[in-house]
Design a protein around this motif. Structure first.
Motif, PDB file in Angstrom:
ATOM      1  N   ASN A 222       0.807  -1.236   0.000  1.00 60.38           N
ATOM      2  CA  ASN A 222       0.000   0.000   0.000  1.00 60.38           C
ATOM      3  C   ASN A 222       0.836   1.280   0.000  1.00 60.38           C
ATOM      4  OD1 ASN A 222       0.886   0.161   2.644  1.00 60.38           O
ATOM      5  ND2 ASN A 222      -1.095  -0.428   3.544  1.00 60.38           N
ATOM      6  N   GLN A 223       2.161   1.097  -0.066  1.00 66.42           N
ATOM      7  CA  GLN A 223       3.033   2.271  -0.213  1.00 66.42           C
ATOM      8  C   GLN A 223       3.595   2.383  -1.626  1.00 66.42           C
ATOM      9  OE1 GLN A 223       6.085   2.098   2.802  1.00 66.42           O
ATOM     10  NE2 GLN A 223       4.628   2.217   4.514  1.00 66.42           N
ATOM     11  N   LEU A 224       3.163   1.474  -2.510  1.00 63.59           N
ATOM     12  CA  LEU A 224       3.687   1.457  -3.871  1.00 63.59           C
ATOM     13  C   LEU A 224       2.789   2.251  -4.815  1.00 63.59           C
ATOM     14  CD1 LEU A 224       4.655  -2.334  -4.178  1.00 63.59           C
ATOM     15  CD2 LEU A 224       6.127  -0.422  -3.498  1.00 63.59           C
ATOM     16  N   SER A 225       3.351   2.605  -5.939  1.00 64.41           N
ATOM     17  CA  SER A 225       2.566   3.255  -7.001  1.00 64.41           C
ATOM     18  C   SER A 225       1.749   2.190  -7.722  1.00 64.41           C
ATOM     19  CB  SER A 225       3.501   3.956  -7.983  1.00 64.41           C
ATOM     20  OG  SER A 225       4.389   3.011  -8.558  1.00 64.41           O
ATOM     21  N   ASN A 226       0.853   2.615  -8.583  1.00 63.67           N
ATOM     22  CA  ASN A 226       0.000   1.693  -9.335  1.00 63.67           C
ATOM     23  C   ASN A 226       0.627   1.372 -10.688  1.00 63.67           C
ATOM     24  OD1 ASN A 226      -1.815   2.009  -7.221  1.00 63.67           O
ATOM     25  ND2 ASN A 226      -2.930   3.656  -8.255  1.00 63.67           N
ATOM     26  N   THR A 227       0.525   0.109 -11.071  1.00 57.44           N
ATOM     27  CA  THR A 227       0.990  -0.311 -12.394  1.00 57.44           C
ATOM     28  C   THR A 227      -0.096  -1.173 -13.024  1.00 57.44           C
ATOM     29  OG1 THR A 227       3.292  -0.371 -11.614  1.00 57.44           O
ATOM     30  CG2 THR A 227       2.807  -1.529 -13.670  1.00 57.44           C
ATOM     31  N   LYS A 228      -0.409  -0.906 -14.284  1.00 54.54           N
ATOM     32  CA  LYS A 228      -1.465  -1.659 -14.960  1.00 54.54           C
ATOM     33  C   LYS A 228      -1.039  -3.112 -15.169  1.00 54.54           C
ATOM     34  CE  LYS A 228      -3.630   2.075 -17.609  1.00 54.54           C
ATOM     35  NZ  LYS A 228      -3.979   2.555 -18.976  1.00 54.54           N
ATOM     36  N   PHE A 229      -2.044  -3.986 -15.141  1.00 58.73           N
ATOM     37  CA  PHE A 229      -1.793  -5.364 -15.539  1.00 58.73           C
ATOM     38  C   PHE A 229      -1.422  -5.384 -17.014  1.00 58.73           C
ATOM     39  CE2 PHE A 229      -4.288  -6.140 -11.702  1.00 58.73           C
ATOM     40  CZ  PHE A 229      -3.665  -7.243 -11.164  1.00 58.73           C
ATOM     41  N   ASP A 230      -0.691  -6.400 -17.430  1.00 59.35           N
ATOM     42  CA  ASP A 230      -0.215  -6.470 -18.807  1.00 59.35           C
ATOM     43  C   ASP A 230      -1.289  -6.934 -19.779  1.00 59.35           C
ATOM     44  OD1 ASP A 230       2.760  -5.798 -18.779  1.00 59.35           O
ATOM     45  OD2 ASP A 230       2.604  -7.224 -17.132  1.00 59.35           O
ATOM     46  N   ALA A 231      -2.466  -7.263 -19.276  1.00 56.51           N
ATOM     47  CA  ALA A 231      -3.613  -7.597 -20.131  1.00 56.51           C
ATOM     48  C   ALA A 231      -4.881  -7.312 -19.344  1.00 56.51           C
ATOM     49  CB  ALA A 231      -3.565  -9.054 -20.561  1.00 56.51           C
ATOM     50  N   ASN A 232      -5.956  -6.991 -20.052  1.00 51.86           N
ATOM     51  CA  ASN A 232      -7.221  -6.668 -19.398  1.00 51.86           C
ATOM     52  C   ASN A 232      -7.959  -7.932 -18.976  1.00 51.86           C
ATOM     53  OD1 ASN A 232      -6.975  -3.868 -19.689  1.00 51.86           O
ATOM     54  ND2 ASN A 232      -7.826  -3.924 -21.767  1.00 51.86           N
ATOM     55  N   SER A 233      -8.600  -7.861 -17.827  1.00 52.85           N
ATOM     56  CA  SER A 233      -9.522  -8.926 -17.405  1.00 52.85           C
ATOM     57  C   SER A 233     -10.902  -8.295 -17.248  1.00 52.85           C
ATOM     58  CB  SER A 233      -9.065  -9.536 -16.079  1.00 52.85           C
ATOM     59  OG  SER A 233      -9.037  -8.561 -15.054  1.00 52.85           O
ATOM     60  N   TYR A 234     -11.915  -9.156 -17.083  1.00 57.69           N
ATOM     61  CA  TYR A 234     -13.278  -8.646 -17.124  1.00 57.69           C
ATOM     62  C   TYR A 234     -14.076  -9.098 -15.898  1.00 57.69           C
ATOM     63  CZ  TYR A 234     -11.659  -7.956 -21.871  1.00 57.69           C
ATOM     64  OH  TYR A 234     -10.913  -7.580 -22.963  1.00 57.69           O
ATOM     65  N   GLU A 235     -15.271  -8.520 -15.784  1.00 53.10           N
ATOM     66  CA  GLU A 235     -16.091  -8.757 -14.599  1.00 53.10           C
ATOM     67  C   GLU A 235     -16.416 -10.231 -14.407  1.00 53.10           C
ATOM     68  OE1 GLU A 235     -20.425  -7.560 -12.658  1.00 53.10           O
ATOM     69  OE2 GLU A 235     -19.790  -6.643 -14.542  1.00 53.10           O
ATOM     70  N   GLY A 236     -16.738 -10.908 -15.511  1.00 52.30           N
ATOM     71  CA  GLY A 236     -17.120 -12.320 -15.396  1.00 52.30           C
ATOM     72  C   GLY A 236     -16.030 -13.156 -14.767  1.00 52.30           C
ATOM     73  N   GLY A 237     -14.818 -13.041 -15.295  1.00 52.95           N
ATOM     74  CA  GLY A 237     -13.719 -13.830 -14.773  1.00 52.95           C
ATOM     75  C   GLY A 237     -13.338 -13.435 -13.364  1.00 52.95           C
ATOM     76  N   SER A 238     -13.420 -12.146 -13.067  1.00 63.62           N
ATOM     77  CA  SER A 238     -13.047 -11.668 -11.723  1.00 63.62           C
ATOM     78  C   SER A 238     -14.054 -12.098 -10.664  1.00 63.62           C
ATOM     79  CB  SER A 238     -12.924 -10.140 -11.733  1.00 63.62           C
ATOM     80  OG  SER A 238     -11.848  -9.741 -12.559  1.00 63.62           O
ATOM     81  N   SER A 239     -15.272 -12.429 -11.090  1.00 63.53           N
ATOM     82  CA  SER A 239     -16.302 -12.869 -10.129  1.00 63.53           C
ATOM     83  C   SER A 239     -16.256 -14.374  -9.898  1.00 63.53           C
ATOM     84  CB  SER A 239     -17.697 -12.475 -10.641  1.00 63.53           C
ATOM     85  OG  SER A 239     -18.028 -13.214 -11.815  1.00 63.53           O
ATOM     86  N   PHE A 240     -15.305 -15.038 -10.538  1.00 60.68           N
ATOM     87  CA  PHE A 240     -15.238 -16.494 -10.469  1.00 60.68           C
ATOM     88  C   PHE A 240     -15.229 -17.027  -9.034  1.00 60.68           C
ATOM     89  CE2 PHE A 240     -13.649 -20.750 -11.017  1.00 60.68           C
ATOM     90  CZ  PHE A 240     -14.169 -21.148 -12.253  1.00 60.68           C
ATOM     91  N   PRO A 241     -14.439 -16.469  -8.110  1.00 61.44           N
ATOM     92  CA  PRO A 241     -14.384 -17.050  -6.762  1.00 61.44           C
ATOM     93  C   PRO A 241     -15.574 -16.716  -5.868  1.00 61.44           C
ATOM     94  CG  PRO A 241     -12.929 -15.164  -6.881  1.00 61.44           C
ATOM     95  CD  PRO A 241     -13.464 -15.375  -8.264  1.00 61.44           C
ATOM     96  N   ILE A 242     -16.491 -15.897  -6.368  1.00 54.98           N
ATOM     97  CA  ILE A 242     -17.652 -15.514  -5.528  1.00 54.98           C
ATOM     98  C   ILE A 242     -18.958 -15.896  -6.227  1.00 54.98           C
ATOM     99  CG2 ILE A 242     -16.563 -13.692  -4.178  1.00 54.98           C
ATOM    100  CD1 ILE A 242     -17.565 -11.688  -6.290  1.00 54.98           C
ATOM    101  N   GLY A 243     -18.971 -17.080  -6.814  1.00 58.04           N
ATOM    102  CA  GLY A 243     -20.190 -17.577  -7.442  1.00 58.04           C
ATOM    103  C   GLY A 243     -20.450 -17.011  -8.820  1.00 58.04           C
ATOM    104  N   GLY A 244     -19.389 -16.790  -9.570  1.00 58.80           N
ATOM    105  CA  GLY A 244     -19.540 -16.208 -10.912  1.00 58.80           C
ATOM    106  C   GLY A 244     -20.316 -17.075 -11.873  1.00 58.80           C
ATOM    107  N   LEU A 245     -20.392 -18.379 -11.614  1.00 57.15           N
ATOM    108  CA  LEU A 245     -21.124 -19.282 -12.507  1.00 57.15           C
ATOM    109  C   LEU A 245     -22.587 -18.886 -12.598  1.00 57.15           C
ATOM    110  CD1 LEU A 245     -20.874 -21.969 -14.160  1.00 57.15           C
ATOM    111  CD2 LEU A 245     -21.729 -23.126 -12.115  1.00 57.15           C
ATOM    112  N   ALA A 246     -23.166 -18.474 -11.481  1.00 56.47           N
ATOM    113  CA  ALA A 246     -24.593 -18.122 -11.460  1.00 56.47           C
ATOM    114  C   ALA A 246     -24.904 -16.976 -12.399  1.00 56.47           C
ATOM    115  CB  ALA A 246     -25.017 -17.763 -10.034  1.00 56.47           C
TER     116      ALA A 246
END
Length: 576
Positions: A222-246
């Motif tokens: 939390n003391q570091l600057s922000n750096t973008k991920f090297d590729a975009n991800s989306y809401e569907g995949g990011s919701s995978f661990p919280i019941g994204g299948l539904a």
């Protein structure tokens, strides 16, 4: 390859690991625990529950460091639950942290989840399955393959998001690139070794291991600057661990006539699998997660005490902050199908276990002190749910009889009682007020009092308590003291011990009266013998002196006579 190992020096045989292990994949023989890999589903519960930290997980950190030092192209694929694992003001700070460690590329595993969801949709639309079981949780896959293999036919033949993303990364950056999965799951370490895709994921780090690495390198996210991920991800995949299948497959599930059931936790997973196996339920689409909090509460999460619901909220908020994967983006992702197969075959890996006959089982139960159903306490202290299950494990060579704690306690107490009741020594236990707590039969005989008449009363009623008070005040034991008790006409050899933990005094006294009497008699005999010997010696000396005197007189007379005889002989010779 072993993924979990025990430290014999740290293990204190509390059996917590065995109690929590859903597949009883732990042998405990000669006080040493071992994981049986053929039986294990790598849920990680044993490692999480161990109070001594005696279980260590296969650690790939050194391998990753070596790859960085060797100037390989090191790529991180980070599981979607990372935002709940680390203290960050912005999720992009983890990218900076990883690149500071030496990672060249940092992407989210959520990209692979988008492809997996798309494959799930296709299989659901086909409608050829009576029931559907998703296959993204490697631990859940193992429990089906090993313990419910007849249900393999319902498992969707698709790789997990980790493997899907790993395949894309290998094709994008070259097969010689070094792909590292970072997530909350122990079973991923085993999944990465699967022969069907063993060259895809080169190393697996848990969030816990990554957290330690950051700490060792003095990297505070939390003391570091922000750096973008090297590729975009989306809401569907990011919701995978919280019941994204539904959300992602809802339409296909409903149109296919399936009922979606999301199951978290190993016991619930076993329940639903038994229901399907027994055909008590059908036309269902089941999303299985062995961890009770799904991937948000995996065994590889940092042990920082952060509340589960706080982690879950962070993951939800992060997923909502993402864009939905547009059709053009999805088409671009699916272009990889031309070069990559995202399908996987699941197998019957049924665990074959020896089965005892009823006679063999009863024999083992008898050795455990279980002579009837009333003796089968099913207390689970040994780690097994029932005494019969415990006996089965003994038959299989997975455990030993002495792990039955009620049996061993009864045995120990029985031995203790035998010693206490039959010891010829006096044994007294006093409380902090010097009142008698326990008194053995030998004490009753010596002090001529029944235990019930002195228990709870001061020791001063039967003997002087000054020595006990001294031990209580100084907390120093008195050992090897000989005391004569005139009122009992007894000589005692005493040890008075202070037991600090129990806050009691214990006296062990040996009656040596008979020995003392024997010592006195022996001393009297010795004295008489010495006196008699002295008289004999003196008498012999007198006799010797008298003999010497007589011999002296006789010798003198003989000398005179012989001299005279000599003179006579000489005189006669002169006359010739």
């Amino acid at each position: 390859m072993k993924f979990i190992d025990f430290d014999k020096d740290k293990c204190n045989n509390c059996y917590k690991c065995l109690r929590t292990c859903p597949s009883k994949a732990i042998t405990i023989l000669e006080h040493h625990a071992e994981i049986v890999d053929d039986v294990c589903i790598y849920c990680g519960k044993c490692q999480v529950i161990c109070p001594q930290g005696a279980l260590s997980i296969k650690d790939d950190v050194s391998k990753v460091k070596d790859a960085i030092r060797d100037n390989k192209k090191v790529i991180a694929t980070v599981a979607p639950s990372f935002v709940g694992a680390f203290d960050m003001d912005n999720p992009k700070q983890i990218v900076t942290g990883l690149k500071n460690l030496g990672f060249d590329i940092v992407e989210e595993t959520a990209i692979g989840a988008e492809i997996v969801f798309e494959y799930y949709k296709r299989y659901i639309r086909e409608g050829k399955y009576k029931n559907i079981i998703t296959t993204s949780c490697p631990s859940a896959n193992l429990i089906i393959e090993k313990y419910y293999p007849q249900l393999v036919e319902y498992m969707l033949p698709v790789v997990s998001p980790m493997v899907a993303h790993g395949k894309i990364l290998k094709h994008m950056y070259g097969m010689d690139s070094y792909v590292v999965f970072i997530g909350p799951c122990l079973a991923k370490k085993s999944e990465a070794e699967d022969f069907q895709h063993s060259q895809i994921i080169d190393a697996v780090l848990s969030f816990d291991e990554l957290s330690d690495w950051f700490e060792n390198e003095d990297i505070i996210l939390n003391q570091l600057s922000n750096t973008k991920f090297d590729a975009n991800s989306y809401e569907g995949g990011s919701s995978f661990p919280i019941g994204g299948l539904a959300e992602n497959c809802k339409t296909e599930i409903e149109n296919g006539g399936y009922e979606l059931i999301q199951v978290n936790g190993v016991e619930r997973c076993k329940e639903i699998l038994e229901c399907i196996q027994n055909e008590d339920i059908e036309d269902i689409c089941v999303e299985l997660n062995i961890c009770e909090g799904s991937c948000v509460d995996g065994p590889g999460m940092p042990k920082d005490g952060v509340n589960y619901y706080v982690r879950e909220k962070k993951v939800k908020n992060y997923a909502k902050s993402k864009e939905i994967c547009a059709d053009k983006d999805l088409r671009e992702l699916l272009e990889w199908e031309k070069e990559i197969s995202f399908e996987k075959t699941y197998f019957n890996k049924r665990v074959k276990r020896k089965k005892a006959t009823e006679e063999e089982l009863q024999e083992i139960l008898r050795k455990m002190g279980k002579h009837g159903e009333e003796d089968e306490l099913n207390c689970t202290a040994c780690g097994y749910r029932t005494c019969r299950e415990k006996a089965e494990s003994v038959y299989e060579g997975m455990s030993e009889i002495n792990m039955c704690l009620p049996f061993m306690r009864a045995k120990a107490e029985s031995l203790r009682n035998v010693i206490f009741e039959n010891s010829p020594n006096i044994i007294l236990i006093l409380d902090e007020e010097l009142n008698v707590k326990e008194m053995n039969p030998a004490s009753e005989r010596i002090f001529k009092i029944k235990a019930e008449n002195i228990i709870g009363k001061p020791i001063a009623m039967i003997m002087d308590d000054s020595k006990f008070r001294k031990v209580k005040e100084t907390k120093k034991c008195l050992v090897g003291i000989k005391v004569y008790y005139k009122e009992y006409n007894k000589v005692m050899f005493e040890n008075i011990l202070y037991l600090e933990k129990e806050n009691v005094l214990m006296a062990i006294m040996t009656d040596v009266t008979y020995e003392e009497k024997n010592k006195k008699e022996l001393a009297r005999v010795k004295e008489g013998t010495l006196n008699a010997a002295q008289e004999v010696i003196e008498k012999q000396m007198r006799v010797a002196q008298e003999i010497a005197s007589l011999l002296g007189e006789t010798t003198a007379e003989t000398k005179v006579t012989l001299t005279k005889l000599k003179e006579i002989v000489i005189g006669e010779e002169g006359d010739l």
